[in-house]
Design a protein around this motif. Structure first.
Motif, PDB file in Angstrom:
ATOM      1  N   LEU A  34      22.744  17.418  67.970  1.00 28.88           N
ATOM      2  CA  LEU A  34      23.211  18.184  66.816  1.00 28.88           C
ATOM      3  C   LEU A  34      24.387  19.080  67.182  1.00 28.88           C
ATOM      4  O   LEU A  34      25.347  19.205  66.411  1.00 28.88           O
ATOM      5  CB  LEU A  34      22.057  19.027  66.254  1.00 28.88           C
ATOM      6  N   ALA A  35      24.311  19.698  68.354  1.00 27.80           N
ATOM      7  CA  ALA A  35      25.412  20.554  68.800  1.00 27.80           C
ATOM      8  C   ALA A  35      26.676  19.733  69.042  1.00 27.80           C
ATOM      9  O   ALA A  35      27.783  20.131  68.652  1.00 27.80           O
ATOM     10  CB  ALA A  35      25.012  21.301  70.068  1.00 27.80           C
ATOM     11  N   ARG A  36      26.519  18.570  69.651  1.00 23.74           N
ATOM     12  CA  ARG A  36      27.677  17.711  69.926  1.00 23.74           C
ATOM     13  C   ARG A  36      28.301  17.207  68.626  1.00 23.74           C
ATOM     14  O   ARG A  36      29.520  17.169  68.492  1.00 23.74           O
ATOM     15  CB  ARG A  36      27.249  16.538  70.805  1.00 23.74           C
TER      16      ARG A  36
ATOM     17  N   ARG B  50      26.275  17.870  53.887  1.00 26.84           N
ATOM     18  CA  ARG B  50      25.343  17.955  55.016  1.00 26.84           C
ATOM     19  C   ARG B  50      23.947  18.320  54.525  1.00 26.84           C
ATOM     20  O   ARG B  50      22.944  17.877  55.107  1.00 26.84           O
ATOM     21  CB  ARG B  50      25.840  18.999  56.021  1.00 26.84           C
ATOM     22  N   ALA B  51      23.864  19.122  53.481  1.00 27.14           N
ATOM     23  CA  ALA B  51      22.553  19.454  52.933  1.00 27.14           C
ATOM     24  C   ALA B  51      21.853  18.220  52.392  1.00 27.14           C
ATOM     25  O   ALA B  51      20.645  18.026  52.582  1.00 27.14           O
ATOM     26  CB  ALA B  51      22.701  20.500  51.831  1.00 27.14           C
TER      27      ALA B  51
ATOM     28  N   ALA C  67      19.724  18.041  55.854  1.00 30.48           N
ATOM     29  CA  ALA C  67      18.717  19.087  55.637  1.00 30.48           C
ATOM     30  C   ALA C  67      17.603  18.636  54.704  1.00 30.48           C
ATOM     31  O   ALA C  67      16.438  19.016  54.885  1.00 30.48           O
ATOM     32  CB  ALA C  67      19.391  20.347  55.078  1.00 30.48           C
ATOM     33  N   SER C  68      17.916  17.826  53.709  1.00 23.65           N
ATOM     34  CA  SER C  68      16.894  17.381  52.762  1.00 23.65           C
ATOM     35  C   SER C  68      15.972  16.320  53.337  1.00 23.65           C
ATOM     36  O   SER C  68      15.016  15.916  52.675  1.00 23.65           O
ATOM     37  CB  SER C  68      17.572  16.822  51.502  1.00 23.65           C
ATOM     38  N   ARG C  69      16.239  15.884  54.569  1.00 24.62           N
ATOM     39  CA  ARG C  69      15.422  14.839  55.194  1.00 24.62           C
ATOM     40  C   ARG C  69      14.807  15.271  56.517  1.00 24.62           C
ATOM     41  O   ARG C  69      14.146  14.456  57.174  1.00 24.62           O
ATOM     42  CB  ARG C  69      16.280  13.586  55.435  1.00 24.62           C
ATOM     43  N   GLN C  70      15.005  16.523  56.920  1.00 24.33           N
ATOM     44  CA  GLN C  70      14.557  16.966  58.232  1.00 24.33           C
ATOM     45  C   GLN C  70      13.717  18.240  58.119  1.00 24.33           C
ATOM     46  O   GLN C  70      13.822  18.976  57.124  1.00 24.33           O
ATOM     47  CB  GLN C  70      15.766  17.242  59.135  1.00 24.33           C
ATOM     48  N   PRO C  71      12.897  18.534  59.140  1.00 24.08           N
ATOM     49  CA  PRO C  71      12.151  19.805  59.153  1.00 24.08           C
ATOM     50  C   PRO C  71      13.088  21.005  59.243  1.00 24.08           C
ATOM     51  O   PRO C  71      14.304  20.872  59.417  1.00 24.08           O
ATOM     52  CB  PRO C  71      11.277  19.671  60.405  1.00 24.08           C
ATOM     53  N   VAL C  72      12.489  22.189  59.180  1.00 22.05           N
ATOM     54  CA  VAL C  72      13.281  23.406  59.043  1.00 22.05           C
ATOM     55  C   VAL C  72      14.137  23.683  60.277  1.00 22.05           C
ATOM     56  O   VAL C  72      15.338  23.967  60.168  1.00 22.05           O
ATOM     57  CB  VAL C  72      12.348  24.609  58.751  1.00 22.05           C
ATOM     58  N   ILE C  73      13.549  23.606  61.463  1.00 23.78           N
ATOM     59  CA  ILE C  73      14.290  23.984  62.675  1.00 23.78           C
ATOM     60  C   ILE C  73      15.485  23.064  62.918  1.00 23.78           C
ATOM     61  O   ILE C  73      16.615  23.550  63.127  1.00 23.78           O
ATOM     62  CB  ILE C  73      13.344  24.037  63.882  1.00 23.78           C
TER      63      ILE C  73
ATOM     64  N   ALA D 118      17.098  21.367  60.721  1.00 20.68           N
ATOM     65  CA  ALA D 118      18.047  21.618  59.637  1.00 20.68           C
ATOM     66  C   ALA D 118      18.828  22.904  59.867  1.00 20.68           C
ATOM     67  O   ALA D 118      20.043  22.958  59.639  1.00 20.68           O
ATOM     68  CB  ALA D 118      17.309  21.683  58.299  1.00 20.68           C
ATOM     69  N   ALA D 119      18.140  23.952  60.342  1.00 20.95           N
ATOM     70  CA  ALA D 119      18.830  25.217  60.620  1.00 20.95           C
ATOM     71  C   ALA D 119      19.823  25.059  61.762  1.00 20.95           C
ATOM     72  O   ALA D 119      20.950  25.578  61.707  1.00 20.95           O
ATOM     73  CB  ALA D 119      17.807  26.304  60.939  1.00 20.95           C
ATOM     74  N   ILE D 120      19.420  24.327  62.812  1.00 19.46           N
ATOM     75  CA  ILE D 120      20.323  24.119  63.947  1.00 19.46           C
ATOM     76  C   ILE D 120      21.532  23.297  63.512  1.00 19.46           C
ATOM     77  O   ILE D 120      22.679  23.586  63.885  1.00 19.46           O
ATOM     78  CB  ILE D 120      19.575  23.442  65.103  1.00 19.46           C
ATOM     79  N   ASP D 121      21.294  22.273  62.716  1.00 15.68           N
ATOM     80  CA  ASP D 121      22.407  21.455  62.231  1.00 15.68           C
ATOM     81  C   ASP D 121      23.358  22.278  61.366  1.00 15.68           C
ATOM     82  O   ASP D 121      24.579  22.160  61.505  1.00 15.68           O
ATOM     83  CB  ASP D 121      21.854  20.278  61.437  1.00 15.68           C
TER      84      ASP D 121
END
Length: 238
Positions: A12-14, A119-120, A124-130, A132-135
């Protein structure tokens, strides 16, 4: 994404900072990127507001992803993003009102930033909270880094200064932060919108060159065996 958490976070960072950067790769959100990047302080103010909205909206959308029907998914996401944009706008009006006046309409226009909505919807609409927040944080950080770099280059090439008018964001204590690289210098091309397109294009070209060279270095060198030479020896045996 079925990766180990640490591997997933590194990916995600990359993606956010380099390989899938919203500004350099996806080419999203170019309107504020090019319009506000005339100086470092303007770019930094918009970058912080965008980062705040991106992290908050991605986290909130991930939390409500199972409760939102697919028929109203996009309107619901827009409403969530608009709510956090309003919060960012009120915070900037309260604590950095001179910069808020300079940025003007581009703060409310964060709602229409395709980088945030896209991106949301895609992550984000397909992943857990953590995740999604990191992304959201990494995508916002990547977008903000390009925005600040573009503002620094345009300010340096157009006015010969760096960090001018930082008091708009950080208050009177930042009045002496300006670095003057060239006295009595001004090149209007880089201050005006055509200069923004030119500098942004050079940054995109530079990233593509770096990617191509990295891929070339990582490509294994093919070592084909040299064909054997057969020598026919003729003669008489005594």
């Amino acid at each position: 994404m079925s990766l180990h958490p640490k591997s997933q976070w590194r990916q995600l960072a990359r993606d956010g900072l380099w390989s899938n950067n919203p500004a350099l790769v996806q080419l999203l959100g170019l309107c504020p990127l090019l319009a506000v990047s005339g100086s470092v302080v303007n770019a930094l103010g918009l970058a912080l507001a965008t980062l705040l909205v991106m992290v908050s909206a991605s986290t909130a959308i991930s939390m409500i992803r199972h409760q939102v029907p697919s028929a109203v998914r996009l309107p619901a996401f827009v409403m969530v993003i608009a709510a956090f944009v309003t919060c960012a706008e009120l915070l900037m009006a309260a604590y950095a009102y001179p910069l808020y006046q300079v940025l003007g309409i581009f703060i409310p226009l964060i709602v229409t930033n395709c980088a945030i909505l896209g991106r949301a919807d895609a992550f984000a609409s397909r992943q857990p909270v953590i995740p999604a927040a990191i992304d959201g944080f990494m995508m916002g950080l990547g977008f903000g880094a390009v925005l600040v770099l573009l503002g620094a280059l345009r300010e340096l090439l157009g006015q010969g200064t760096l960090f001018s008018d930082m008091a708009l964001l950080f208050g009177p204590q930042a009045a002496n932060w300006q670095l003057t690289i060239a006295d009595d210098y001004q090149f209007l091309f880089f201050v005006l919108p055509p200069g923004a397109f030119f500098v942004a294009g050079m940054l995109i070209a530079l990233k593509n060159v770096i990617d191509q060279r990295s891929a070339a270095r990582a490509k294994p060198v093919s070592t084909t065996p040299r064909p054997e030479r057969r020598v026919r020896v003729t003669g008489t045996i005594k």
